[in-house]
Design a protein around this motif. Structure first.
Motif, PDB file in Angstrom:
ATOM      1  N   MET A  90       2.990   2.067   7.088  1.00 13.96           N
ATOM      2  CA  MET A  90       2.364   1.333   6.228  1.00 13.96           C
ATOM      3  C   MET A  90       3.176  -0.090   7.094  1.00 13.96           C
ATOM      4  O   MET A  90       4.031  -0.446   7.641  1.00 13.96           O
ATOM      5  CB  MET A  90       3.996   1.439   4.788  1.00 13.96           C
ATOM      6  N   LEU A 141       9.936   9.341  -0.613  1.00 14.43           N
ATOM      7  CA  LEU A 141       8.621   9.879  -0.813  1.00 14.43           C
ATOM      8  C   LEU A 141       8.657  11.225  -1.098  1.00 14.43           C
ATOM      9  O   LEU A 141       7.418  11.491  -1.598  1.00 14.43           O
ATOM     10  CB  LEU A 141       7.821   9.356   0.600  1.00 14.43           C
ATOM     11  N   ALA A 147       2.373  10.391  -2.142  1.00 13.07           N
ATOM     12  CA  ALA A 147       3.430  10.941  -0.571  1.00 13.07           C
ATOM     13  C   ALA A 147       4.104  12.698  -1.554  1.00 13.07           C
ATOM     14  O   ALA A 147       3.865  13.428  -0.127  1.00 13.07           O
ATOM     15  CB  ALA A 147       4.146  10.226  -0.124  1.00 13.07           C
ATOM     16  N   SER A 173       0.081   0.762   0.504  1.00 10.56           N
ATOM     17  CA  SER A 173       0.935   1.460   0.789  1.00 10.56           C
ATOM     18  C   SER A 173       1.645   1.771  -0.421  1.00 10.56           C
ATOM     19  O   SER A 173       2.746   2.560  -0.820  1.00 10.56           O
ATOM     20  CB  SER A 173       1.545   0.449   1.525  1.00 10.56           C
ATOM     21  N   PRO A 177       9.749  -1.418   2.848  1.00 12.86           N
ATOM     22  CA  PRO A 177       9.739  -0.433   4.301  1.00 12.86           C
ATOM     23  C   PRO A 177       9.930  -0.787   5.790  1.00 12.86           C
ATOM     24  O   PRO A 177      10.529   0.524   6.591  1.00 12.86           O
ATOM     25  CB  PRO A 177       8.052  -0.150   4.144  1.00 12.86           C
ATOM     26  N   SER A 182       3.159  -3.788   3.928  1.00 12.52           N
ATOM     27  CA  SER A 182       3.798  -3.417   2.579  1.00 12.52           C
ATOM     28  C   SER A 182       4.909  -4.676   1.633  1.00 12.52           C
ATOM     29  O   SER A 182       6.003  -5.739   2.400  1.00 12.52           O
ATOM     30  CB  SER A 182       4.283  -2.263   2.713  1.00 12.52           C
ATOM     31  N   ALA A 212      12.625   5.967   2.639  1.00 10.29           N
ATOM     32  CA  ALA A 212      11.119   7.025   2.878  1.00 10.29           C
ATOM     33  C   ALA A 212      12.125   8.130   2.386  1.00 10.29           C
ATOM     34  O   ALA A 212      10.901   9.273   2.007  1.00 10.29           O
ATOM     35  CB  ALA A 212      11.801   6.811   5.023  1.00 10.29           C
ATOM     36  N   VAL A 244       6.855   8.421   8.561  1.00 19.92           N
ATOM     37  CA  VAL A 244       6.224   7.551   8.005  1.00 19.92           C
ATOM     38  C   VAL A 244       6.775   6.238   8.941  1.00 19.92           C
ATOM     39  O   VAL A 244       8.155   6.498  10.017  1.00 19.92           O
ATOM     40  CB  VAL A 244       7.324   7.118   6.682  1.00 19.92           C
ATOM     41  N   ALA A 255       7.629   0.434  -0.613  1.00 19.92           N
ATOM     42  CA  ALA A 255       6.413   1.847  -0.973  1.00 19.92           C
ATOM     43  C   ALA A 255       6.886   1.642  -2.160  1.00 19.92           C
ATOM     44  O   ALA A 255       6.318   3.767  -3.046  1.00 19.92           O
ATOM     45  CB  ALA A 255       7.427   2.705  -0.835  1.00 19.92           C
ATOM     46  N   CYS A 262       0.260   4.819  -1.422  1.00 16.45           N
ATOM     47  CA  CYS A 262       0.309   5.931  -0.192  1.00 16.45           C
ATOM     48  C   CYS A 262       1.732   6.448  -0.765  1.00 16.45           C
ATOM     49  O   CYS A 262       2.005   7.234  -0.797  1.00 16.45           O
ATOM     50  CB  CYS A 262       0.433   5.580   0.477  1.00 16.45           C
ATOM     51  N   GLY A 263       2.531   5.557  -1.073  1.00 15.71           N
ATOM     52  CA  GLY A 263       3.933   5.982  -1.569  1.00 15.71           C
ATOM     53  C   GLY A 263       3.952   6.433  -2.627  1.00 15.71           C
ATOM     54  O   GLY A 263       5.087   7.762  -3.138  1.00 15.71           O
ATOM     55  N   ARG A 264       3.253   6.642  -3.946  1.00 16.89           N
ATOM     56  CA  ARG A 264       3.254   7.725  -5.008  1.00 16.89           C
ATOM     57  C   ARG A 264       2.791   8.715  -4.649  1.00 16.89           C
ATOM     58  O   ARG A 264       2.550   9.695  -5.911  1.00 16.89           O
ATOM     59  CB  ARG A 264       2.152   6.210  -6.343  1.00 16.89           C
TER      60      ARG A 264
END
Length: 340
Positions: free
Chosen positions: A233, A247, A223, A216, A284, A236, A244, A253, A239, A219-221
């Motif tokens: 996520m 992101l 997004a 996660s 998250p 997690s 959110a 999300v 994130a 994915c956060g980095r």
């Protein structure tokens, strides 16, 4: 950045202890002898017309890696590789060197209307990918197959492909990398490139990211501005952002955590410790983060149709769990059917 108060001094000490204890991990990892392995196969650019070529080239490369591992005395790795080279399995990319990389497709990537990319967390390697354990669904290969089967159960006619994406080097859970974003930054670059290549190959499909544990953070980095429909996520540690909205994505999300997941006891914060920043940001599943919550297991004794218990950190893709049912609904785009 979250500012710690007096009540967090114990956590600061604990995190500092983790940093000190983990400093020896890279040394011990470096001391391990590498399993003999070939260079990855030379592959054509990903497109619908090159899928079969890529699958065949990677199968040949996996078998070559199995022979080299056997010759070097690494018979367990060799057996695992031979299973991965089975005629029903299809890998978009593969690299047996070191702890390995593997990107496996379940379903028809060329005709899929929706593509779900399963992004794994800490301690995921080639050796754990298909490992037979008391909870095999906690392993990436098994998890992807469980998700694909749940999707089939919910909608047998749906054209959905699932991708098990070991496209980065996940950190060891006991290393400092697991509580910083360095590995996630590298993983995010690779994930963004992969999603872009998939969308070029199948522009009509909607893509979702299903991100477990440290995945996660990846994915956060990745997004911001990424052309995906959903980001889910689960389990997690954070994130890497506070909300959110941070992101920078137009995707839906989602966030879920099982009732028995130990990750809930980890401090979701960022602290300066010994010249670096430890911690991965806000939780998250917290109300302030702003993600859509989904039911992820109450810790009971199981059930039917995806409404059972489970609820541990490795249980999110367990057959019969609430979480695998909801993740399948997200993969299908059935967001109104996701249980809260």
């Amino acid at each position: 950045m979250w500012t710690p108060g007096r009540g967090t001094r114990l956590w600061r000490g604990a995190l500092a202890g983790l940093v000190i204890a983990a400093l020896s991990a890279p040394v011990s990892a470096a001391a391990r002898q590498a399993v003999p392995a070939p260079a990855p196969a030379m592959l054509p650019v990903l497109s619908t017309s090159t899928l079969k070529t890529r699958y065949a080239a990677n199968r040949a490369n996996i078998l070559q890696a199995a022979r080299m591992a056997d010759k070097g005395g690494y018979h367990r790795r060799a057996a695992a590789l031979r299973a991965m080279a089975g005629s029903t399995r299809t890998f978009l990319s593969f690299d047996a060197r070191g702890e390995g990389r593997a990107v496996e497709v379940l379903g028809d990537l060329a005709t899929a209307r929706r593509i779900s990319v399963l992004v794994p967390g800490s301690d995921t390697t080639l050796d754990t990918y298909d490992a037979h354990t008391p909870k095999p669904h906690a392993r990436l290969g098994w998890a992807a197959r469980s998700l694909k089967e749940q999707i089939r159960r919910l909608d047998p006619a749906a054209k959905v492909a699932v991708v098990a994406w070991l496209g980065y080097a996940p950190p060891r859970l006991t290393s400092t990398d697991a509580v910083t974003t360095g590995r996630a930054e590298d993983g995010a670059r690779a994930l963004r490139a992969f999603v872009a290549s998939v969308r070029r190959a199948n522009a009509a499909a909607q893509v979702s990211l299903l991100c477990h544990s440290y995945g996660s953070v990846v994915c956060g980095r990745a997004a911001a501005g990424l052309a995906v429909a959903d980001i889910a996520m689960f389990g997690s540690p954070g994130a890497g952002v506070e909300t959110a909205a941070g992101l920078g994505t137009a995707a839906r999300v989602w966030a879920g955590r099982g009732a028995r997941d130990w990750i809930g006891g980890v401090p979701h914060l960022s602290l300066p410790v010994l010249g670096t920043t430890i911690g991965l940001g806000a939780d998250p599943v917290s109300g302030g983060f702003g993600a859509r919550p989904f039911a992820a297991g109450d810790g009971g004794h199981g059930g039917h149709g995806g409404h059972g218990g489970h609820g541990g950190h490795g249980d999110y893709l367990a057959p019969g769990s609430a979480s695998v049912a909801n993740l399948a609904r997200i993969a299908l785009g059935h967001d109104r059917e996701v249980t809260r």
